[in-house]
Design an enzyme around this catalytic site. Structure first.
Site, short mmCIF file in Angstrom:
data_model
loop_
_atom_site.label_atom_id
_atom_site.label_comp_id
_atom_site.label_asym_id
_atom_site.label_seq_id
_atom_site.Cartn_x
_atom_site.Cartn_y
_atom_site.Cartn_z
N GLY A 20 46.36 25.71 -25.57
CA GLY A 20 47.05 24.59 -26.07
C GLY A 20 47.03 23.38 -24.78
N SER A 21 45.58 23.27 -24.35
CA SER A 21 45.40 22.18 -23.52
C SER A 21 45.54 20.94 -24.11
CB SER A 21 44.10 22.25 -22.96
OG SER A 21 42.98 22.17 -23.90
N ASN A 22 45.23 20.73 -25.51
CA ASN A 22 45.30 19.56 -26.10
C ASN A 22 46.92 19.18 -26.57
OD1 ASN A 22 42.99 18.43 -27.26
ND2 ASN A 22 42.57 20.28 -27.52
N MET A 98 44.26 28.36 -35.43
CA MET A 98 43.17 29.17 -36.10
C MET A 98 43.49 29.33 -37.51
SD MET A 98 41.18 28.52 -33.69
CE MET A 98 39.81 29.42 -33.92
N LEU A 100 43.93 28.76 -41.82
CA LEU A 100 43.67 27.80 -42.81
C LEU A 100 45.05 27.63 -43.61
CD1 LEU A 100 40.15 28.84 -44.17
CD2 LEU A 100 40.58 27.19 -42.42
N ASN A 115 44.05 16.93 -37.01
CA ASN A 115 43.27 17.84 -36.47
C ASN A 115 42.41 17.27 -35.32
OD1 ASN A 115 42.46 20.78 -35.95
ND2 ASN A 115 40.53 20.28 -36.94
N HIS A 117 38.64 18.26 -33.62
CA HIS A 117 37.35 19.14 -33.75
C HIS A 117 36.47 18.91 -32.65
CE1 HIS A 117 35.01 21.88 -36.06
NE2 HIS A 117 33.84 21.18 -35.78
C1 GRF Z 1 39.80 22.47 -29.08
O1 GRF Z 1 38.41 22.79 -28.58
C2 GRF Z 1 40.09 21.94 -30.44
O2 GRF Z 1 38.86 20.93 -30.68
C3 GRF Z 1 39.57 23.19 -31.23
O3 GRF Z 1 40.20 24.16 -30.58
C4 GRF Z 1 40.37 23.75 -29.33
C5 GRF Z 1 41.75 24.13 -28.61
O4 GRF Z 1 41.88 24.08 -27.47
N1 GRF Z 1 40.10 22.96 -32.63
P1 GRF Z 1 43.25 24.11 -26.67
O5 GRF Z 1 44.04 25.15 -27.17
O6 GRF Z 1 44.04 23.01 -27.07
O7 GRF Z 1 43.09 24.09 -25.20
#
Ligand code: GRF
Length: 211
Positions: A20-22, A98, A100, A115, A117
């Site tokens: 969940g860093s994003n 993760m 679909l 999303n 990627h």
């Molecule tokens: C990221 O690298 C994103 O591009 C991919 O999954 C990863 C998720 O990382 N889809 P985080 O859970 O947000 O740290």
């Protein structure tokens, strides 16, 4: 007062299966900048996702719906749709989610589902994009934020940023570089969406920055 003042403030949901860093990057950015939106909901399919902890720490409503407890993807997506309806969500951000989606789900949120990627799409689609690019020996890779459509990793591109792969980079170092870029471009894409600054025309997305 900027020109977005009449736009409805957007309710953002983030879907995450892992770290969940994003999610964190989007939340932090939204608290410090006027993005015309708020992360109001976090959903995970994985009970041990650290993203759920991050949501709790940020005081954001979260739910884990364990996909393993459903007999089919259709049934799982129907359950998520039910939950989302009550939250009046305007934008769903996938951040390491993760699973679909079924076509029904995508149809319901078409053009409201984005999303991130970890490659320069259309290169290196799939779950192991960073490793695949590293193993291939590319000198440039990067990250892409895109709308989600029916084919995997294939929707219209909102933002991309390149990352140089140096000869000395280990896979871990490359991952770190890409994550840094992700944490910069994902919140920006969310801001553009929430401020109604994205226009989709076929495959092309233009960004109308107003301030
Ligand atoms: C990221 O690298 C994103 O591009 C991919 O999954 C990863 C998720 O990382 N889809 P985080 O859970 O947000 O740290």
């Amino acid at each position: 007062m900027n020109s977005i003042s009449n736009n409805k403030r957007k309710r953002i949901a983030v879907f995450a299966s892992g770290n969940g860093s994003n999610l964190q990057a989007i939340v932090d950015y939204s608290l410090k900048n006027d993005i015309n939106g708020d992360v109001v909901f976090v959903l995970s399919n994985n009970p041990s996702a650290y993203a759920l902890e991050r949501a709790k720490n940020a005081d954001i409503k979260s739910i884990c719906i364990d996909s393993k407890k459903f007999v089919s993807r259709q049934e799982y997506d129907r359950e998520i749709l039910k939950v989302l309806k009550n939250e009046n969500i305007d934008l769903i951000c996938l951040a390491g989610y993760m699973l679909l989606f079924t076509l029904d789900f995508i149809n319901e949120y078409l053009n409201k589902l984005i999303n991130i990627h970890p490659s320069l799409l259309p290169s290196f689609k799939g779950k192991q994009a960073i490793k695949d690019a590293f193993d291939y020996g590319v000198r440039i890779t990067g990250a892409t934020v895109h709308f989600v459509e029916f084919e995997i990793d294939n929707g219209p591109i909102i933002l991309q940023e390149a990352v140089q792969v140096s000869e000395k980079d280990t896979l871990d170092e490359l991952e770190n570089k890409i994550h840094k870029v992700e944490h910069r471009i994902y919140p920006l894409a969310v801001k553009y969406f929430c401020r109604d600054e994205l226009k989709i025309n076929g495959r092309k997305v233009s960004i109308l920055e107003r301030s």
